[in-house]
Design an enzyme around this catalytic site. Structure first.
Site, PDB file in Angstrom:
ATOM      1  CD  GLU A 350      -3.008  -0.622   2.404  1.00  0.00           C
ATOM      2  OE1 GLU A 350      -4.197  -0.904   2.239  1.00  0.00           O
ATOM      3  OE2 GLU A 350      -2.575  -0.118   3.466  1.00  0.00           O
ATOM      4  CB  CYS A 351       0.774   4.366   0.156  1.00  0.00           C
ATOM      5  SG  CYS A 351       1.039   6.130  -0.185  1.00  0.00           S
ATOM      6  N   GLY A 352       3.474   3.563   0.180  1.00  0.00           N
ATOM      7  CA  GLY A 352       4.913   3.377   0.227  1.00  0.00           C
ATOM      8  C   GLY A 352       5.319   1.961  -0.094  1.00  0.00           C
TER       9      GLY A 352
END
Length: 460
Positions: A350-352
């Site tokens: 997720e994201c990073g």
């Protein structure tokens, strides 16, 4: 005894409500209250500060992303073992998306649903009697939201306090505190909000300092007296998320979390990346997974650790990989272990975490670092562009956040840009919080999936 609750709100972000909330939480604890903090909306940083101030895990309460039954269970769980629950508003008290059904994502939704009074923090710098007009507007704007008292913040002098305070009390609202201007109260910030609690130098001393200010500046007993019984209902199908559930330390009494109110655990044993580069995972998800019997097996990519081969799934949460890109690129054991794991079992980022799954990451200085290459995209933090807002994802394939066709609600907040989309299949079709289609999103290849989107709950 039924726990009591109060919401700390403000007209806007930057009014000082976070410092007031953290100091108030510690001050209440000093008085012998068992107190728990909560954060309205999707902010994943502030709950860690609340936990540091109280010793009890914080929680997010998001009326848009969470089904009403999940909200009820989370609020009921927050009351377990607590005398007072203090909910910090995100942004302004009434700020959210347009929603006719009490699911705007605002703290005002929580005030209505759970019958909670609001302590209004007003930054009165640059004004005096005009603060009463602002307070009056808050008092009458929504009959379902009751302003119980006002805290004047960033007051410049005793005369300033008298002018603003008298005008507010003249309209019938009690002023229960006056906080003078004090730059030392400011918490350090980064591009996604506050610097994380785990990174803050001498955090406990800073929180004690905030509590000292609140004890000098607020009538703590009056604030505690304003809190009212929390009106929250939990059922066997939607059980409370308590402190014990979030630590896995108490018998669960046969209750289990349903996929209709939380994301089901993606596996029985979950390898979870956890260090300064990977920190953003919502507390209620960890609590729900543990409550359902899952085991969380943490590992540190920055320490060049690989996921445990005995786990069923690997999860790379969001965080700040752009600050540690060189170290991640040099972590050979992490790279090899991730490749070995992904060849046999699901991996989700997720994201990073999504950024690290890609081919390359360009840091803020323009230096490009090799990432895991388990997906084909590349990202850049040098070419900054803010992406912010609620997201509703319809999954195009099975993955750790759900099954093909499932609809999952969550949030996107990052400054990284996608410089090369790669050739992987899309993970989901995405819409914003009001249902406006944003197109295909994320990537999937084999057993690997990822997206900039932070999942919060199933959309039911």
């Amino acid at each position: 005894m039924t726990a009591r609750g109060i919401i700390v709100g403000a007209p806007r972000s930057g009014s000082g409500k976070t410092s007031v909330t953290i100091g108030l939480l510690r001050a209440l604890k000093r008085r012998g209250f068992s107190v728990r903090g909560a954060k309205s909306g999707p902010d994943y940083i502030d709950p860690a500060f609340h936990e540091a101030a109280t010793g009890l895990p914080g929680v997010n309460l998001d009326s848009w992303a969470m089904p009403p039954a999940l909200l009820d269970g989370l609020v009921a769980g927050a009351t377990i073992g607590a005398d007072i629950v203090v909910i910090e508003s995100a942004m302004g008290l009434f700020d959210g998306i347009v929603s006719p059904d009490g699911r705007s994502g605002s703290a005002a939704d929580l005030a209505r649903r759970f019958g909670l009074p609001v302590l209004l923090v007003l930054d009165v710098s640059g004004q005096s009697q005009t603060a009463a007009a602002v307070a009056k507007g808050f008092a009458v704007y929504d009959p379902g939201v009751r302003i119980a008292g006002v805290v004047l913040n960033r007051v410049g002098s005793e005369r300033h306090r008298r002018l603003a305070g008298a005008a507010i009390e003249a309209i019938g609202l009690p002023v229960v505190g006056c906080v003078m201007r004090d730059p030392s109260m400011t918490l350090p910030e980064r591009h996604l909000g506050l610097v994380q609690a785990s990174e803050h130098a001498d955090l406990d001393a800073h929180i004690d300092g905030l509590a000292d200010v609140m004890e000098r500046s607020l009538d703590i007993d009056a604030v505690a007296g304003m809190a009212e019984a929390v009106d929250a209902i939990a059922t066997e199908e939607n059980p409370p998320v308590s402190r014990s559930l979030s630590t896995g330390s108490e018998e669960r009494k046969g209750r289990s979390y349903q996929s209709t109110v939380a994301l089901p655990p993606p596996g029985q044993r979950i390898a979870l990346a956890k260090d300064a580069a990977f920190t953003f995972l919502y507390p209620h998800l960890i609590a729900a997974w543990r409550a359902a019997g899952a085991e969380i097996v943490a590992f540190s990519p920055l320490a060049d650790e690989a996921p445990d081969d005995g786990c069923d799934v690997c999860w790379l949460p969001g965080g700040y990989p752009e600050l540690h890109a060189g170290k991640l690129a040099a972590a050979a054991n992490f790279r090899e272990g991730m490749g070995r794991f992904a060849a046999q079992k699901p991996v989700h980022g997720e994201c990073g975490g999504f950024m690290v799954l890609g081919e390359a990451l360009e840091d803020a200085d323009g230096v490009t670092h090799r990432m895991l290459g388990l997906l084909g995209h590349s990202t850049s933090f040098a070419r900054r562009k803010m992406n912010l807002g609620y997201r509703q994802a319809t999954l195009l394939a099975d993955c750790p956040i759900g099954q093909e066709g499932d609809v999952v609600r969550g949030h996107e907040f990052h400054y990284a840009s996608l410089t090369d989309a790669g050739q992987d299949a899309s993970l989901a079709e995405i819409a914003d919080g009001q249902g406006v289609a944003l197109g295909a999103f994320g990537g999937r290849r084999g057993l690997v999936s990822g997206t900039f989107f932070h999942a919060i709950a199933g959309a039911t």
